[in-house]
Design an enzyme around this catalytic site. Structure first.
Site, PDB file in Angstrom:
ATOM      1  N   ASN A 149       0.788  -1.240   0.000  1.00 49.72           N
ATOM      2  CA  ASN A 149       0.000   0.000   0.000  1.00 49.72           C
ATOM      3  C   ASN A 149       0.815   1.283   0.000  1.00 49.72           C
ATOM      4  O   ASN A 149       0.342   2.304  -0.495  1.00 49.72           O
ATOM      5  CB  ASN A 149      -1.024  -0.016   1.151  1.00 49.72           C
ATOM      6  CG  ASN A 149      -0.374  -0.143   2.494  1.00 49.72           C
ATOM      7  OD1 ASN A 149       0.472  -1.006   2.708  1.00 49.72           O
ATOM      8  ND2 ASN A 149      -0.738   0.708   3.412  1.00 49.72           N
ATOM      9  N   GLU A 245       4.774  -4.540  11.921  1.00 50.91           N
ATOM     10  CA  GLU A 245       3.847  -3.417  11.732  1.00 50.91           C
ATOM     11  C   GLU A 245       2.648  -4.010  11.014  1.00 50.91           C
ATOM     12  O   GLU A 245       2.722  -4.316   9.818  1.00 50.91           O
ATOM     13  CB  GLU A 245       4.504  -2.329  10.871  1.00 50.91           C
ATOM     14  CG  GLU A 245       5.742  -1.703  11.491  1.00 50.91           C
ATOM     15  CD  GLU A 245       5.422  -0.773  12.652  1.00 50.91           C
ATOM     16  OE1 GLU A 245       4.305  -0.242  12.709  1.00 50.91           O
ATOM     17  OE2 GLU A 245       6.301  -0.601  13.515  1.00 50.91           O
ATOM     18  N   CYS A 279      -2.998   1.425   6.695  1.00 48.36           N
ATOM     19  CA  CYS A 279      -3.088   0.778   8.010  1.00 48.36           C
ATOM     20  C   CYS A 279      -3.677   1.706   9.068  1.00 48.36           C
ATOM     21  O   CYS A 279      -4.185   1.232  10.079  1.00 48.36           O
ATOM     22  CB  CYS A 279      -1.719   0.284   8.446  1.00 48.36           C
ATOM     23  SG  CYS A 279      -0.478   1.581   8.486  1.00 48.36           S
TER      24      CYS A 279
HETATM   25  P1  NAP Z   1       0.405  -9.157   3.249  1.00 46.52           P
HETATM   26  O1  NAP Z   1      -0.436  -9.920   2.326  1.00 46.52           O
HETATM   27  O2  NAP Z   1       0.541  -9.623   4.648  1.00 46.52           O
HETATM   28  O3  NAP Z   1       1.843  -9.059   2.542  1.00 46.52           O
HETATM   29  C1  NAP Z   1       2.872  -8.267   3.061  1.00 46.52           C
HETATM   30  C2  NAP Z   1       4.207  -8.822   2.609  1.00 46.52           C
HETATM   31  O4  NAP Z   1       4.385 -10.099   3.218  1.00 46.52           O
HETATM   32  C3  NAP Z   1       4.315  -9.045   1.102  1.00 46.52           C
HETATM   33  O5  NAP Z   1       5.622  -8.775   0.688  1.00 46.52           O
HETATM   34  C4  NAP Z   1       4.011 -10.526   0.986  1.00 46.52           C
HETATM   35  O6  NAP Z   1       4.544 -11.123  -0.174  1.00 46.52           O
HETATM   36  C5  NAP Z   1       4.712 -11.042   2.216  1.00 46.52           C
HETATM   37  N1  NAP Z   1       4.269 -12.357   2.658  1.00 46.52           N
HETATM   38  C6  NAP Z   1       3.043 -12.914   2.551  1.00 46.52           C
HETATM   39  N2  NAP Z   1       3.043 -14.151   3.098  1.00 46.52           N
HETATM   40  C7  NAP Z   1       4.294 -14.370   3.563  1.00 46.52           C
HETATM   41  C8  NAP Z   1       4.937 -15.450   4.225  1.00 46.52           C
HETATM   42  N3  NAP Z   1       4.279 -16.582   4.523  1.00 46.52           N
HETATM   43  N4  NAP Z   1       6.240 -15.346   4.546  1.00 46.52           N
HETATM   44  C9  NAP Z   1       6.924 -14.220   4.246  1.00 46.52           C
HETATM   45  N5  NAP Z   1       6.374 -13.156   3.604  1.00 46.52           N
HETATM   46  C10 NAP Z   1       5.070 -13.231   3.288  1.00 46.52           C
HETATM   47  O7  NAP Z   1      -0.072  -7.631   3.339  1.00 46.52           O
HETATM   48  P2  NAP Z   1      -0.476  -6.646   2.155  1.00 46.52           P
HETATM   49  O8  NAP Z   1      -1.800  -7.061   1.627  1.00 46.52           O
HETATM   50  O9  NAP Z   1       0.659  -6.442   1.226  1.00 46.52           O
HETATM   51  O10 NAP Z   1      -0.620  -5.289   2.997  1.00 46.52           O
HETATM   52  C11 NAP Z   1      -1.765  -4.966   3.695  1.00 46.52           C
HETATM   53  C12 NAP Z   1      -1.604  -5.180   5.184  1.00 46.52           C
HETATM   54  O11 NAP Z   1      -0.452  -4.515   5.670  1.00 46.52           O
HETATM   55  C13 NAP Z   1      -2.774  -4.586   5.952  1.00 46.52           C
HETATM   56  O12 NAP Z   1      -3.167  -5.470   6.958  1.00 46.52           O
HETATM   57  C14 NAP Z   1      -2.191  -3.321   6.533  1.00 46.52           C
HETATM   58  O13 NAP Z   1      -2.843  -2.835   7.678  1.00 46.52           O
HETATM   59  C15 NAP Z   1      -0.789  -3.731   6.809  1.00 46.52           C
HETATM   60  N6  NAP Z   1       0.065  -2.550   6.909  1.00 46.52           N
HETATM   61  C16 NAP Z   1       0.542  -2.176   8.135  1.00 46.52           C
HETATM   62  C17 NAP Z   1       1.309  -1.030   8.250  1.00 46.52           C
HETATM   63  C18 NAP Z   1       1.867  -0.586   9.566  1.00 46.52           C
HETATM   64  O14 NAP Z   1       2.808   0.191   9.556  1.00 46.52           O
HETATM   65  N7  NAP Z   1       1.334  -1.038  10.693  1.00 46.52           N
HETATM   66  C19 NAP Z   1       1.586  -0.277   7.120  1.00 46.52           C
HETATM   67  C20 NAP Z   1       1.066  -0.689   5.897  1.00 46.52           C
HETATM   68  C21 NAP Z   1       0.314  -1.833   5.803  1.00 46.52           C
HETATM   69  P3  NAP Z   1       3.643 -11.289  -1.499  1.00 46.52           P
HETATM   70  O15 NAP Z   1       3.316  -9.906  -1.925  1.00 46.52           O
HETATM   71  O16 NAP Z   1       4.541 -12.020  -2.419  1.00 46.52           O
HETATM   72  O17 NAP Z   1       2.435 -12.067  -1.078  1.00 46.52           O
END
Ligand code: NAP
Length: 473
Positions: A149, A245, A279
């Site tokens: 994002n 995060e 987020c």
């Molecule tokens: P996501 O699906 O959890 O993916 C995040 C990252 O993790 C991607 O690079 C993804 O790779 C990788 N990943 C997924 N499964 C994994 C595994 N089993 N082992 C290692 N890496 C893995 O999240 P998203 O959809 O990209 O982002 C949205 C989420 O991020 C929301 O819940 C949002 O709230 C959170 N977020 C939090 C913050 C904060 O600072 N608190 C900031 C921004 C976003 P792939 O892309 O290859 O699947």
């Protein structure tokens, strides 16, 4: 575009397409890493740390400042890449690029403030002849895993402090938005970062994640993403540092004395920024009953003015969601809430990945959109009568990143600030406010540890004690 492994930009026959979610056009391709690529990254990062840990603070700070300058010179080019591969409009993408420049600049400044302290060894009998101190040393290989994002600035939030600390890094960006991250790594290398100091590996997280996360050569996993992936990563990481995060379901209280113009403008923006894929995006608006109808009227009217569509047009307010599948999920959640009794005040329609800015009221607690993180352009309105109950409601979910309150009553503001259970409380701003150098992170399922340059540097370094026993003095 290519991966950077062991100092070489490498491609592969097995490629993943990066699509523009607005029209599904192919923006570029990236290699899909193999198990052998994972091993190359791990071995090279381990060697890279031997280089980075010997780099002076001056060298690390110079590289980060220079990279910030390179990005500033090419701000529009970076913004267009964000606006193509991700959900953001060109204006949102420009803002993210400016923030990335600030993130790298602050990382360079913080590199010069990694301080230690002298230790009063003579404060306990037996220590009279001892003199010493601690300093902070780099932790080693940091594995940075980033979400889609904020595809540039959230990567900078990991690379900036990791480099400032003297660590080597393996970066695995989100598969749907890897291009801004690759451009950031190019800028760092152009700025003088030894290529061995950074491994950039692209591929599906659920495939290449485990061998990276579980490897003992990695000393810290710095993850930003969803709770499910976060739980999985924590379960396979083993004994190493973990920074998380994660997501949220951000509450904002609008008290009866609030400045309504300010609250409406700030909360509309906070609900629909980056098509709600944020987020700290506003999800639950708890509005004092005395002003509920007036707030609702103004909020819905302002939402209806939003222009959605082509991200590259200057006057577009909101772009598409990251994929059509994600827009379908939000559509399902809204429909489920309406079936369970919620009232749709505006929005609710989908065209491909475009989902209208949507406002709901009367959302029952059992609706998924009430208790889970929606991560989409929808917001729920709830009337409230008492501050204690509003705070209890705000705290009722297993998330706690940021919370907010609009009020002109200092006692109400203080009570909310102390009783809201989260990583930060914004007063007279929506939850969608973050200064990149403030401590940022959450409680409960919103995360572990804090980011925000100075605070990331604490997480990415370890204190080492040096004690001289000097019986001759
Ligand atoms: P996501 O699906 O959890 O993916 C995040 C990252 O993790 C991607 O690079 C993804 O790779 C990788 N990943 C997924 N499964 C994994 C595994 N089993 N082992 C290692 N890496 C893995 O999240 P998203 O959809 O990209 O982002 C949205 C989420 O991020 C929301 O819940 C949002 O709230 C959170 N977020 C939090 C913050 C904060 O600072 N608190 C900031 C921004 C976003 P792939 O892309 O290859 O699947």
């Amino acid at each position: 575009m290519k991966m950077l492994l062991d100092g070489q930009w490498v491609d592969s026959d097995d490629k993943i397409k990066v699509l523009d979610p607005y029209d599904n056009s192919v923006v570029d391709t990236i290699p899909s890493a193999t198990a052998a690529d994972v091993e190359t990254a791990l071995a090279a990062a381990t060697r890279g740390f031997e280089i980075t840990k010997r780099m002076t603070v001056y060298e690390r700070a110079q590289i980060l400042s220079k990279a910030a300058g390179i990005i500033a010179d090419r701000l529009e080019e970076f913004a267009v890449v964000i606006a193509r591969e991700a959900s953001k409009t060109i204006n949102e993408a420009r803002k993210e690029t400016s923030r990335c420049i600030n993130t790298l600049t602050c990382s360079a400044e913080e590199a010069k403030r990694i301080l230690g302290e002298t230790i009063p060894f003579d404060s306990f009998p037996g220590g009279e002849m001892r003199r010493g101190y601690y300093y902070r040393f780099p932790i080693g290989v940091v594995l940075a895993i980033t979400p889609f994002n904020d595809p540039l600035n959230l990567v900078a939030h990991k690379l900036g402090p990791a480099i400032a600390a003297g660590n080597s890094v393996i970066l695995k960006p989100a598969t749907v938005t890897p291009l801004s991250a690759i451009k950031l790594v190019e800028a760092l290398v152009e700025a003088g970062l030894p290529p061995e100091a950074i491994q950039l590996i692209t591929g599906i997280g659920s495939v290449i994640g485990d061998p990276l996360v579980s490897d003992e050569r990695v000393r810290m996993v710095s993850f930003t993403g969803g709770v499910e992936a976060g739980k999985h990563i924590a379960s396979v990481a083993g004994i190493k540092k973990i920074g998380m995060e994660l997501g949220s379901n951000s509450p904002v209280i609008v008290w009866q004395d609030a400045d309504l113009d300010l609250a409406v403008e700030s909360c509309v923006s906070g609900s629909f920024w980056a098509a709600g894929q944020n987020c700290i995006g506003v999800q639950r608006l708890l509005i004092h009953r005395d002003i509920y109808d007036e707030f609702k009227k103004r909020f819905v009217a302002r939402t209806k003015q939003y222009k959605i569509g082509d991200k590259l047009k200057e006057d577009t307010d909101m772009g598409p969601m990251i994929t059509e599948t994600e827009a379908e999920r939000v559509e399902r959640w809204v429909n489920e809430a309406v079936e369970k009794g919620a009232t749709l005040l505006t929005g609710g329609k989908r065209e491909g990945a475009l989902y209208e800015p949507t406002v709901l009221e009367n959302v029952p607690p059992e609706a998924t959109i009430h208790h889970e993180e929606v991560f989409g352009p929808t917001v729920n309105l709830y009337p409230i009568d008492e501050l204690d109950k509003a705070i209890k409601e705000a705290n009722s979910l297993p998330y706690g990143l940021l919370a907010a309150i609009f009020t002109n009553n200092v006692e109400v503001a203080f009570k909310a600030a102390y009783d809201l259970d989260c990583g930060g409380v914004m007063i007279n701003d929506s939850t969608d406010y973050r200064l990149d150098s403030m401590p940022f992170g959450g409680v409960k399922y919103s995360g572990l540890g804090r980011e925000g340059l100075k605070f990331s540097l604490q997480e990415m370094t370890e204190p080492k004690v040096i004690c001289f026993n000097l019986p001759g003095i």
